[in-house]
Write a protein that holds these residues in place. Structure first.
Motif, PDB file in Angstrom:
ATOM      1  N   SER A  57       5.814  65.496  79.171  1.00 15.03           N
ATOM      2  CA  SER A  57       6.445  66.289  80.231  1.00 15.03           C
ATOM      3  C   SER A  57       6.910  67.654  79.738  1.00 15.03           C
ATOM      4  N   SER A  58       6.963  67.851  78.435  1.00  8.76           N
ATOM      5  CA  SER A  58       7.322  69.172  77.918  1.00  8.76           C
ATOM      6  C   SER A  58       6.114  70.103  77.884  1.00  8.76           C
ATOM      7  N   HIS A  59       4.916  69.550  78.056  1.00  9.39           N
ATOM      8  CA  HIS A  59       3.705  70.374  77.944  1.00  9.39           C
ATOM      9  C   HIS A  59       2.868  70.423  79.222  1.00  9.39           C
ATOM     10  N   TRP A  60       2.488  69.258  79.754  1.00  7.67           N
ATOM     11  CA  TRP A  60       1.460  69.215  80.795  1.00  7.67           C
ATOM     12  C   TRP A  60       1.853  69.741  82.173  1.00  7.67           C
ATOM     13  N   PRO A  61       3.089  69.713  82.588  1.00  2.52           N
ATOM     14  CA  PRO A  61       3.394  70.237  83.924  1.00  2.52           C
ATOM     15  C   PRO A  61       3.019  71.706  84.122  1.00  2.52           C
ATOM     16  N   ASP A  64      -1.443  74.425  82.609  1.00  2.00           N
ATOM     17  CA  ASP A  64      -2.513  75.170  83.273  1.00  2.00           C
ATOM     18  C   ASP A  64      -2.117  76.616  83.582  1.00  2.00           C
ATOM     19  N   GLN A  65      -0.892  76.996  83.298  1.00  2.00           N
ATOM     20  CA  GLN A  65      -0.418  78.351  83.578  1.00  2.00           C
ATOM     21  C   GLN A  65      -0.288  79.196  82.308  1.00  2.00           C
ATOM     22  N   ARG A  66      -0.684  78.653  81.180  1.00  2.00           N
ATOM     23  CA  ARG A  66      -0.534  79.353  79.903  1.00  2.00           C
ATOM     24  C   ARG A  66      -1.714  80.303  79.676  1.00  2.00           C
ATOM     25  N   PRO A  67      -1.481  81.375  78.956  1.00  2.00           N
ATOM     26  CA  PRO A  67      -2.564  82.325  78.668  1.00  2.00           C
ATOM     27  C   PRO A  67      -3.696  81.654  77.892  1.00  2.00           C
ATOM     28  N   GLY A  68      -4.925  81.986  78.257  1.00  2.00           N
ATOM     29  CA  GLY A  68      -6.093  81.490  77.531  1.00  2.00           C
ATOM     30  C   GLY A  68      -6.421  80.032  77.747  1.00  2.00           C
ATOM     31  N   VAL A  69      -5.832  79.412  78.750  1.00  2.00           N
ATOM     32  CA  VAL A  69      -6.066  77.983  78.988  1.00  2.00           C
ATOM     33  C   VAL A  69      -7.533  77.756  79.396  1.00  2.00           C
ATOM     34  N   THR A  70      -8.075  76.643  78.943  1.00  2.00           N
ATOM     35  CA  THR A  70      -9.473  76.319  79.265  1.00  2.00           C
ATOM     36  C   THR A  70      -9.541  75.591  80.606  1.00  2.00           C
ATOM     37  N   PRO A  71     -10.704  75.638  81.251  1.00  2.04           N
ATOM     38  CA  PRO A  71     -10.861  74.876  82.501  1.00  2.04           C
ATOM     39  C   PRO A  71     -10.578  73.375  82.310  1.00  2.04           C
ATOM     40  N   GLU A  75      -7.805  71.196  84.410  1.00  2.99           N
ATOM     41  CA  GLU A  75      -8.142  69.944  85.098  1.00  2.99           C
ATOM     42  C   GLU A  75      -7.233  68.808  84.642  1.00  2.99           C
ATOM     43  N   TYR A  76      -7.019  68.684  83.326  1.00  2.00           N
ATOM     44  CA  TYR A  76      -6.167  67.616  82.807  1.00  2.00           C
ATOM     45  C   TYR A  76      -4.742  67.754  83.338  1.00  2.00           C
ATOM     46  N   ALA A  77      -4.213  68.970  83.311  1.00  3.90           N
ATOM     47  CA  ALA A  77      -2.841  69.193  83.786  1.00  3.90           C
ATOM     48  C   ALA A  77      -2.703  68.767  85.242  1.00  3.90           C
TER      49      ALA A  77
END
Length: 187
Positions: A57-61, A64-71, A75-77
């Motif tokens: 819960s400290s990462h996945w919520p 998907d909004q972080r710079p350079g995130v992969t598709p 999808e996982y988030a």
């Protein structure tokens, strides 16, 4: 009755986390990451122990909004946020993202959840899984073995009161010499 699976990344010497809860050795390649993501998408309910919940819960919520995130991470988030989750903790804990908190007896609640209609359930976290193992509630074990020896930490398996007989259901090799073995309980 719903199926309950315990599956995690594991070092060759049987640990899910190195001392200090270090998970640096578990970084999955693209193929394995997609396998875990597809697993989340197929899970009816995920059961988390407190420590694993705090990490996830400290990462996945917002991953998907972080710079350079992969598709794949986007999808996982999304899948993780949408998946129904139950967190077991004896301490008060804030939960969100399609999650509810259980502070009572974990075995009683897991038994109740298994008896409900619904999709398969995954249990994540060594302490929570240990209670379910001792109660004979786990139907399947998924061991994703990484080719590393870490020498100590949090073990995947706990001491049991008796044997659990298993039948091999699947093996698969991922890039990086990571091997998945899936076992179903017998009887």
């Amino acid at each position: 009755m719903r199926k309950l699976t315990y599956g995690m990344n594991v070092s060759l010497d049987g640990y899910i986390a190195a001392p200090g809860d270090d998970l640096g050795w578990t970084a999955p390649g693209d193929e394995l990451f997609q396998w875990w993501s597809d697993r989340v998408a197929a899970t009816g309910t995920a059961l988390y122990g407190r420590r694993v919940w705090e990490g996830m819960s400290s990462h996945w919520p917002t991953a998907d909004q972080r710079p350079g995130v992969t598709p794949a991470h986007v999808e996982y988030a999304r899948r993780w946020r949408d998946m129904p989750k139950v967190v077991f903790s004896s301490k008060p804990l804030a939960v969100d993202w399609n999650t509810r908190l259980v502070t009572g007896d974990a075995v009683t609640e897991i038994t109740r959840l298994k008896a409900e209609d619904g999709g398969p359930m995954d249990i994540v976290g060594a302490t929570l899984a240990a209670a379910a193992m001792r109660a004979g509630l786990i139907d399947e074990y998924v061991v994703v073995t990484h080719p590393v020896l870490i020498g100590g930490g949090t073990p995947f398996f706990t001491a049991l009161d008796g044997w659990v007989n298993l039948a091999l259901a699947e093996t698969r090799t991922f890039s990086g010499d990571v091997v998945l073995t899936r076992y179903e309980t017998r009887g």
